[in-house]
Design an enzyme around this catalytic site. Sequence first.
Site, mmCIF file in Angstrom:
data_model
loop_
_atom_site.group_PDB
_atom_site.id
_atom_site.type_symbol
_atom_site.label_atom_id
_atom_site.label_comp_id
_atom_site.label_asym_id
_atom_site.label_seq_id
_atom_site.Cartn_x
_atom_site.Cartn_y
_atom_site.Cartn_z
ATOM 1 N N ASP A 155 -10.240 4.345 12.447
ATOM 2 C CA ASP A 155 -10.849 3.034 12.699
ATOM 3 C C ASP A 155 -9.809 2.279 13.536
ATOM 4 O OD1 ASP A 155 -11.577 0.351 12.476
ATOM 5 O OD2 ASP A 155 -11.968 0.446 10.315
ATOM 6 N N CYS A 158 -8.190 9.780 5.228
ATOM 7 C CA CYS A 158 -8.246 9.638 6.694
ATOM 8 C C CYS A 158 -6.945 10.141 7.283
ATOM 9 C CB CYS A 158 -8.447 8.182 7.085
ATOM 10 S SG CYS A 158 -10.029 7.577 6.544
ATOM 11 N N TYR A 178 -4.905 9.337 -2.284
ATOM 12 C CA TYR A 178 -3.535 9.655 -1.842
ATOM 13 C C TYR A 178 -2.494 9.802 -2.949
ATOM 14 C CZ TYR A 178 -5.540 8.414 2.644
ATOM 15 O OH TYR A 178 -6.345 8.367 3.739
ATOM 16 N N ARG A 232 -7.655 12.393 10.567
ATOM 17 C CA ARG A 232 -8.930 12.995 10.975
ATOM 18 C C ARG A 232 -9.929 11.968 11.481
ATOM 19 N NH1 ARG A 232 -13.076 11.351 7.677
ATOM 20 N NH2 ARG A 232 -12.206 10.394 5.820
ATOM 21 N N GLU A 272 0.839 -1.202 0.000
ATOM 22 C CA GLU A 272 0.000 0.000 0.000
ATOM 23 C C GLU A 272 0.877 1.257 0.000
ATOM 24 O OE1 GLU A 272 -2.002 1.377 3.534
ATOM 25 O OE2 GLU A 272 -3.853 1.760 2.432
ATOM 26 N N TRP A 318 -8.296 -2.120 -0.439
ATOM 27 C CA TRP A 318 -8.969 -0.970 -1.066
ATOM 28 C C TRP A 318 -10.110 -1.374 -1.997
ATOM 29 C CZ3 TRP A 318 -8.967 4.100 -0.066
ATOM 30 C CH2 TRP A 318 -7.968 4.575 0.789
HETATM 31 N N1 FFO Z 1 -12.266 2.177 5.810
HETATM 32 C C1 FFO Z 1 -12.442 1.814 7.085
HETATM 33 N N2 FFO Z 1 -13.641 1.479 7.518
HETATM 34 N N3 FFO Z 1 -11.392 1.799 7.955
HETATM 35 C C2 FFO Z 1 -10.135 2.152 7.552
HETATM 36 O O1 FFO Z 1 -9.201 2.132 8.374
HETATM 37 C C3 FFO Z 1 -9.929 2.530 6.196
HETATM 38 N N4 FFO Z 1 -8.676 2.876 5.692
HETATM 39 C C4 FFO Z 1 -8.446 2.674 4.259
HETATM 40 C C5 FFO Z 1 -9.617 3.266 3.520
HETATM 41 N N5 FFO Z 1 -10.891 2.819 4.038
HETATM 42 C C6 FFO Z 1 -11.046 2.530 5.349
HETATM 43 C C7 FFO Z 1 -8.326 1.201 3.930
HETATM 44 N N6 FFO Z 1 -7.538 0.517 4.879
HETATM 45 C C8 FFO Z 1 -8.359 -3.316 6.250
HETATM 46 C C9 FFO Z 1 -7.219 -2.648 6.677
HETATM 47 C C10 FFO Z 1 -6.963 -1.357 6.227
HETATM 48 C C11 FFO Z 1 -7.849 -0.752 5.353
HETATM 49 C C12 FFO Z 1 -8.993 -1.413 4.954
HETATM 50 C C13 FFO Z 1 -9.249 -2.696 5.386
HETATM 51 C C14 FFO Z 1 -8.650 -4.711 6.667
HETATM 52 O O2 FFO Z 1 -9.705 -5.245 6.378
HETATM 53 N N7 FFO Z 1 -7.737 -5.384 7.344
HETATM 54 C C15 FFO Z 1 -7.891 -6.771 7.744
HETATM 55 C C16 FFO Z 1 -7.488 -7.703 6.628
HETATM 56 C C17 FFO Z 1 -6.074 -7.485 6.173
HETATM 57 C C18 FFO Z 1 -5.744 -8.007 4.785
HETATM 58 O O3 FFO Z 1 -6.577 -8.594 4.096
HETATM 59 O O4 FFO Z 1 -4.601 -7.800 4.400
HETATM 60 C C19 FFO Z 1 -7.068 -7.002 9.022
HETATM 61 O O5 FFO Z 1 -6.128 -6.261 9.288
HETATM 62 O O6 FFO Z 1 -7.415 -7.931 9.754
HETATM 63 C C20 FFO Z 1 -7.691 3.491 6.450
HETATM 64 O O7 FFO Z 1 -6.592 3.668 6.125
#
Ligand code: FFO
Length: 277
Positions: free
Chosen positions: A182, A159, A94, A179, A58, A80
């Site tokens: 999560d 974010c 970004y 800002r 990323e 994403w």
């Molecule tokens: N949307 C939400 N609701 N929360 C966020 O933190 C963010 N982001 C960006 C943009 N949208 C967002 C995306 N970042 C995961 C981790 C970071 C993300 C989006 C999703 C996630 O599902 N992580 C899981 C699976 C990991 C994987 O498949 O590699 C985990 O960590 O368990 C903020 O930057």
Amino acid sequence: MKTYLSLLDHVMTHGVDRGDRTGTGTRSVFGHQMRFDLSEGFPMLTTKKLHWKSIVHEMLWFISGDTNVRYLQENGVRIWNEWATDEGELGPVYGVQWRHWQRPDGTEVDQIAKVVEDLKTRPTSRRIIVSAWNPSDLPDEGISPQQNVAQGRMALAPCHAFIQFYVANGKLSCMLTQRSVDCFLGLAFNIPSYALLTHMLAQQCDLEVGEFIWSGGDVHIYHNHFDQVRTQLSRTPGPLPTLALLRKPASIFEYRFEDFELKDYSAQPHIPAPVAI
Ligand code: FFO
């Protein structure tokens, strides 16, 4: 990473339950800061296994200026996907703001190249900043991410919106202003992500790493992450891994995944959680 666990506990105990854009519901506090001394280890959670490949790819994707999820998907990164159009587009998120911020006359600002130049030539500057918060490209909250992209807007408002760098005693520090946070899913990624960027910039500018300072605005835990947060809070953190840069590329734009080695990363099992869209 006790400081991260303390934040989770703080939000659970003192946060206010509120509605949010995604309709999921959150518990939140407003305003919080954490400091990580990067010389003490790489700030990666040990109380839950994180997907290192997603974090590195990323960041490389942001720095490359790309805003299509194709590169991420080709490298097994899914984080994403939910916001992209069928063609994989995310609009001017970004990558565009960091590398191709549009001036009114049509020329572009490369904020990352400028940071490298400033760190090398005027390290005491108080303006070594990258802003992803470009009000003219922000999405309309009333329509879907994909509809925003169709109108030339960002799929999602940034974010992690504002980054400032600071050099003292030969060490590079980074402060991120985020800002919207999560805490369970995103923040676990955002901390190592910016620590990685700081290591890369320090290497390019012949500096040591200093601190990563994280500042959050709306700092929340989604209601459907509460069980996962309790599981994580029941675990005891282990020693931090370290980051080795195996090569010094000719510029900040030439790093590859293989250049980074996360040493001694020993984490407890992954804790799955649904992402709010
Ligand atoms: N949307 C939400 N609701 N929360 C966020 O933190 C963010 N982001 C960006 C943009 N949208 C967002 C995306 N970042 C995961 C981790 C970071 C993300 C989006 C999703 C996630 O599902 N992580 C899981 C699976 C990991 C994987 O498949 O590699 C985990 O960590 O368990 C903020 O930057």
